[in-house]
Design a protein around this motif. Structure first.
Motif, PDB file in Angstrom:
ATOM      1  N   VAL A 115      -5.989  80.744  82.578  1.00 24.79           N
ATOM      2  CA  VAL A 115      -5.623  80.789  84.027  1.00 24.79           C
ATOM      3  C   VAL A 115      -5.087  79.435  84.473  1.00 24.79           C
ATOM      4  N   LEU A 116      -3.886  79.244  85.128  1.00 23.11           N
ATOM      5  CA  LEU A 116      -3.216  78.220  85.575  1.00 23.11           C
ATOM      6  C   LEU A 116      -3.452  78.489  87.218  1.00 23.11           C
ATOM      7  N   VAL A 117      -3.951  77.416  87.931  1.00 20.03           N
ATOM      8  CA  VAL A 117      -4.103  77.574  89.206  1.00 20.03           C
ATOM      9  C   VAL A 117      -2.758  76.952  90.006  1.00 20.03           C
ATOM     10  N   GLY A 118      -2.196  77.400  91.192  1.00 16.60           N
ATOM     11  CA  GLY A 118      -1.225  77.049  91.718  1.00 16.60           C
ATOM     12  C   GLY A 118      -0.988  75.751  92.583  1.00 16.60           C
ATOM     13  N   HIS A 119      -1.603  74.754  91.964  1.00 12.62           N
ATOM     14  CA  HIS A 119      -1.497  73.579  92.557  1.00 12.62           C
ATOM     15  C   HIS A 119      -0.338  72.973  92.339  1.00 12.62           C
ATOM     16  N   HIS A 120       0.812  73.338  92.790  1.00 10.21           N
ATOM     17  CA  HIS A 120       2.290  73.244  92.210  1.00 10.21           C
ATOM     18  C   HIS A 120       2.588  71.706  92.523  1.00 10.21           C
ATOM     19  N   ARG A 121       2.026  71.025  93.361  1.00 16.46           N
ATOM     20  CA  ARG A 121       2.332  69.390  93.586  1.00 16.46           C
ATOM     21  C   ARG A 121       2.261  68.649  92.017  1.00 16.46           C
ATOM     22  N   ARG A 122       1.308  69.178  91.631  1.00 16.54           N
ATOM     23  CA  ARG A 122       0.900  68.524  90.281  1.00 16.54           C
ATOM     24  C   ARG A 122       2.161  68.207  89.237  1.00 16.54           C
ATOM     25  N   HIS A 123       2.915  69.569  89.459  1.00 15.94           N
ATOM     26  CA  HIS A 123       4.094  69.656  88.689  1.00 15.94           C
ATOM     27  C   HIS A 123       5.432  68.601  89.114  1.00 15.94           C
ATOM     28  N   ASN A 124       5.128  68.113  90.226  1.00 20.01           N
ATOM     29  CA  ASN A 124       6.265  67.226  90.742  1.00 20.01           C
ATOM     30  C   ASN A 124       6.306  65.978  89.667  1.00 20.01           C
ATOM     31  N   LYS A 125       7.441  65.795  89.265  1.00 15.11           N
ATOM     32  CA  LYS A 125       7.632  64.773  88.191  1.00 15.11           C
ATOM     33  C   LYS A 125       7.446  63.391  88.901  1.00 15.11           C
ATOM     34  N   ILE A 126       7.483  63.236  90.245  1.00 17.32           N
ATOM     35  CA  ILE A 126       7.081  61.859  90.992  1.00 17.32           C
ATOM     36  C   ILE A 126       5.664  61.575  90.520  1.00 17.32           C
ATOM     37  N   ILE A 127       4.810  62.707  90.864  1.00 20.90           N
ATOM     38  CA  ILE A 127       3.490  62.456  90.580  1.00 20.90           C
ATOM     39  C   ILE A 127       3.118  62.081  88.985  1.00 20.90           C
ATOM     40  N   GLN A 128       4.027  62.705  88.095  1.00 18.64           N
ATOM     41  CA  GLN A 128       3.696  62.192  86.510  1.00 18.64           C
ATOM     42  C   GLN A 128       4.216  60.493  86.600  1.00 18.64           C
ATOM     43  N   GLN A 129       5.035  60.463  87.243  1.00 18.51           N
ATOM     44  CA  GLN A 129       5.526  58.777  87.103  1.00 18.51           C
ATOM     45  C   GLN A 129       4.544  57.714  87.880  1.00 18.51           C
ATOM     46  N   ALA A 130       3.941  58.428  88.958  1.00 15.04           N
ATOM     47  CA  ALA A 130       3.023  57.762  89.755  1.00 15.04           C
ATOM     48  C   ALA A 130       1.694  57.389  88.817  1.00 15.04           C
ATOM     49  N   LYS A 131       1.453  58.563  88.070  1.00 18.02           N
ATOM     50  CA  LYS A 131       0.114  58.617  87.080  1.00 18.02           C
ATOM     51  C   LYS A 131       0.350  57.566  86.238  1.00 18.02           C
ATOM     52  N   GLU A 132       1.682  57.726  85.544  1.00 17.35           N
ATOM     53  CA  GLU A 132       2.262  56.739  84.487  1.00 17.35           C
ATOM     54  C   GLU A 132       1.986  55.268  84.692  1.00 17.35           C
ATOM     55  N   ILE A 133       2.432  54.876  86.216  1.00 14.93           N
ATOM     56  CA  ILE A 133       2.420  53.462  86.596  1.00 14.93           C
ATOM     57  C   ILE A 133       0.899  53.071  86.550  1.00 14.93           C
TER      58      ILE A 133
END
Ligand SMILES: NC(=O)c1ccc[n+]([C@@H]2O[C@H](COP(=O)([O-])OP(=O)(O)OC[C@H]3O[C@@H](n4cnc5c(N)ncnc54)[C@H](O)[C@@H]3O)[C@@H](O)[C@H]2O)c1
Length: 356
Positions: A115-133
């Motif tokens: 089951v994947l829950v639809g917290h769609h913002r987590r899939h925004n690449k900007i969030i992945q970039q911020a997480k990497e920083i």
């Protein structure tokens, strides 16, 4: 790759958004809809509508479903799908309260269907970039996380009765996404305090809220929001993620994160550090760096791509039920803190104790 056969359960506003995404995605196929009250979307997309879910399962071979029906049906619908061994992309919220969410988790652990829950913002690449920083240690140990979401909801929004009632305000409808990202970027929250106001619209529902959080890693955070304030600061306006509904203010930021070594603003991904080999001091000028935020994307396509990986057991859900339940628990604790004007500590949930 053969397209994954997906059905939509609940053909309303979000159901349609998912249908458009499935049609657009090169590796998915919309094969059916299930909505007991409306055939309109099925007709629009030229697929059958099964008013009864069992009928859908009897007639169509499915690789997955998107559940976008009203919140109160999320748990029962997801369990029914899992009993047929069908992976679910379940719209947020996972459930209407923590107790119900625990039932879903128990069923999911037993049936072992993804089951994947639809917290769609987590899939925004900007969030992945911020997480990497952040994970690269650029900010050092995070001390503060300051988040803003302020925007003016049109007065007509409140013509709908349930929008005027407690529980349908800016906290549950909008801030659940910001709280989810605060947790995603900086870890779990230990305790909360909150104040609400309804003085701008004088409705039962709050229009403004101020939340204080203490993270388990020791950082303190604030989330300040209003849906009765004219402002360019908020995820939806600043990331351009939701252009259909929100006018954009792309030059502004909504999250300000600072730590022992530096600071970061999101979504423009500017970050500040002292020059290397200099003593850290408020008298020394900071150097401003920037990573170009990746705005060329469709977040719902990213989410669906991830769902395919989840269906194929190539990835674990980036937002699992065990994770999403913590957002529901957090909302309940914030409501309680605002009502009683005290600090509320987030209790560890039983399923976490069991698996710890
Ligand atoms: N991810 C996000 O940012 C986001 C945004 C908006 C809504 N949502 C979520 O999406 C879900 C749907 O919201 P919406 O705004 O599309 O609502 P909506 O009222 O527009 O649509 C709900 C649809 O479900 C149908 N329905 C009712 N009972 C059903 C049942 N038992 N089985 C199947 N269908 C049934 C209704 O006929 C309606 O067509 C909600 O859970 C909401 O929280 C998520």
């Amino acid at each position: 790759m053969q397209g994954k056969k997906i059905a939509i359960i609940g053909a309303g506003v979000m159901g349609k958004k998912h249908a458009q995404t499935i049609i657009k995605h090169p590796n998915t196929e919309l094969v059916a809809v299930s909505d007991p009250y409306s055939d309109a979307m099925a007709q629009e997309f030229n697929v059958p509508n099964y008013k009864d879910l069992e009928e859908l399962f009897n007639h169509v071979k499915l690789d997955g479903v998107v559940i976008a029906n009203p919140n109160r049906f999320h748990v029962s619908t997801a369990i029914q799908c899992m009993q047929h061994n069908i992976p679910c992309l379940l719209e947020k919220p996972l459930a209407i309260n923590t107790k119900e969410a625990l039932c879903l988790i128990e069923a999911q652990q037993k049936l072992n269907v993804p089951v994947l829950v639809g917290h769609h913002r987590r899939h925004n690449k900007i969030i992945q970039q911020a997480k990497e920083i952040i994970e690269a240690g650029t900010l050092g140990t995070i001390n503060t996380f300051n988040a803003l979401w302020s925007v003016y909801k049109p007065d007509s929004y409140f013509d709908i009765e349930w929008h005027r009632l407690a529980g349908a305000g800016v906290l549950a409808i909008n801030l659940v996404h910001d709280l989810d990202l605060m947790r995603y970027l900086n870890g779990e929250i230990e305790s909360v305090q909150a104040m609400t106001s309804n003085k701008n619209r004088n409705l039962e529902v709050e229009d403004t809220i101020s939340i204080l959080v203490r993270f388990k890693n020791g950082a303190l955070g604030t989330l300040l929001a209003s849906d009765a304030a004219v402002s360019p600061w908020g995820w939806d306006q600043n990331t351009e993620e939701n252009k259909d509904s929100f006018a954009v203010s792309p030059d502004q930021n909504c999250y300000f994160i600072s730590g022992s070594e530096g600071a970061l603003s999101v979504p423009n991904l500017e970050y500040w550090n002292y020059p290397k080999d200099q003593l850290k001091s408020w008298a020394v000028s900071l150097i401003k760096n920037k990573i170009e935020p990746n705005k060329e994307q469709d977040v719902y396509i990213n989410q669906l791509t991830h769902f395919i990986e989840v269906i194929e057991h190539k990835a674990k859900p980036i937002s699992s039920p065990e994770d999403a339940i913590l957002n529901i628990q957090l909302l309940e604790c914030i409501e309680q803190a605002a009502k009683n004007q005290n600090t509320v500590y987030i209790e560890q949930l039983n399923f976490l104790q069991k698996t710890a």
